[in-house]
Design an enzyme around this catalytic site. Structure first.
Site, PDB file in Angstrom:
ATOM      1  N   ASN A  64       0.856  -1.183   0.000  1.00 40.73           N
ATOM      2  CA  ASN A  64       0.000   0.000   0.000  1.00 40.73           C
ATOM      3  C   ASN A  64       0.893   1.235   0.000  1.00 40.73           C
ATOM      4  O   ASN A  64       1.861   1.290   0.756  1.00 40.73           O
ATOM      5  CB  ASN A  64      -0.905  -0.002   1.234  1.00 40.73           C
ATOM      6  N   GLN A 107      -2.505   3.086   2.759  1.00 35.51           N
ATOM      7  CA  GLN A 107      -1.379   2.948   3.683  1.00 35.51           C
ATOM      8  C   GLN A 107      -1.701   3.690   4.972  1.00 35.51           C
ATOM      9  O   GLN A 107      -1.935   4.888   4.967  1.00 35.51           O
ATOM     10  CB  GLN A 107      -0.093   3.506   3.073  1.00 35.51           C
ATOM     11  N   SER A 108      -1.709   2.964   6.082  1.00 37.77           N
ATOM     12  CA  SER A 108      -1.998   3.588   7.373  1.00 37.77           C
ATOM     13  C   SER A 108      -0.779   3.632   8.289  1.00 37.77           C
ATOM     14  O   SER A 108      -0.753   4.402   9.239  1.00 37.77           O
ATOM     15  CB  SER A 108      -3.153   2.879   8.075  1.00 37.77           C
ATOM     16  N   VAL A 109       0.231   2.812   8.002  1.00 36.37           N
ATOM     17  CA  VAL A 109       1.475   2.827   8.777  1.00 36.37           C
ATOM     18  C   VAL A 109       2.598   3.224   7.826  1.00 36.37           C
ATOM     19  O   VAL A 109       2.829   2.556   6.821  1.00 36.37           O
ATOM     20  CB  VAL A 109       1.777   1.448   9.419  1.00 36.37           C
ATOM     21  N   HIS A 124       5.930  -1.875   4.048  1.00 34.39           N
ATOM     22  CA  HIS A 124       5.650  -3.263   4.424  1.00 34.39           C
ATOM     23  C   HIS A 124       4.946  -3.972   3.281  1.00 34.39           C
ATOM     24  O   HIS A 124       4.174  -3.378   2.541  1.00 34.39           O
ATOM     25  CB  HIS A 124       4.827  -3.349   5.713  1.00 34.39           C
ATOM     26  N   HIS A 140       2.409  -6.984   2.391  1.00 36.87           N
ATOM     27  CA  HIS A 140       1.404  -7.926   2.876  1.00 36.87           C
ATOM     28  C   HIS A 140       1.531  -9.181   2.019  1.00 36.87           C
ATOM     29  O   HIS A 140       1.603  -9.092   0.790  1.00 36.87           O
ATOM     30  CB  HIS A 140      -0.016  -7.374   2.685  1.00 36.87           C
TER      31      HIS A 140
END
Length: 190
Positions: free
Chosen positions: A163, A170-172, A176, A178
């Site tokens: 993301n 994207q929230s963080v 990363h 997934h």
């Protein structure tokens, strides 16, 4: 209309739909708040432990806390992220694989029977911020995603997702990957 039982995430036992309403049955061992799974809505709790929300099944499916988190997340507000805390062992995680460059661990909110994350130990906030010097690290993440998928018996296939930014969910703001598998995935994904 007959009730339809739909299995949800680890934190919930099930969602029961009846007469176009959704009944959320929460796992009593879960401390995860109801409002983190779907948009906060007024609901009644009966003595049976069943939470009733006044939304239709369609509304339930279309609501995503991850989308809301991504819209509210700001890069400048995330000096230290949850992933940084996991790398530093300040908070626990179900770690599957670790080496000097990356860490793989199970997602706390799985979207498939197998859902884990691969993160670089070097903080790169988002794919948009990757530089030429990160080429080897990005390749390493992909190779270790394949390796970890093998450890988890995903021989029939899996999906990698990155993301990027608010519209990419994207929230963080720590890059990363997934890795999702363990069932037939659909297309298109979004």
């Amino acid at each position: 209309m007959l009730p339809l039982l739909v299995t949800l995430r680890r934190s919930l036992t099930a969602a029961l739909t009846c007469n176009s309403k959704v009944w959320i049955i929460q796992n009593p061992k879960s401390s995860l708040a109801y409002s983190t799974l779907i948009k906060p809505l007024p609901f009644d709790t009966t003595s049976t432990g069943i939470k009733k929300a006044s939304i239709s099944l369609h509304q339930f499916r279309m609501t995503s806390s991850e989308v809301e988190k991504a819209k509210g997340a700001k890069l400048e507000d995330q000096e230290e992220t949850i992933f940084g805390k996991i790398i530093d062992k300040k908070i626990p995680a179900e770690i599957i694989y670790e080496d000097d460059l990356c860490l793989a661990f199970h997602d706390v909110s799985p979207q498939a029977p197998v859902h884990f994350l691969i993160i670089p130990k070097k903080r790169i906030t988002m794919l948009e911020k990757v530089e030429e010097t990160d080429i080897q690290l990005l390749g390493h993440l992909l190779v270790k995603a394949k390796h970890t998928a093998g450890l988890l018996n995903l021989a029939d296939g899996y999906r990698l997702v990155i993301n990027n930014g608010p519209a990419g969910c994207q929230s963080v703001y720590h890059l990363h990957l997934h890795v999702l598998g363990g069932r037939q995935l659909g297309w298109p994904p979004g």
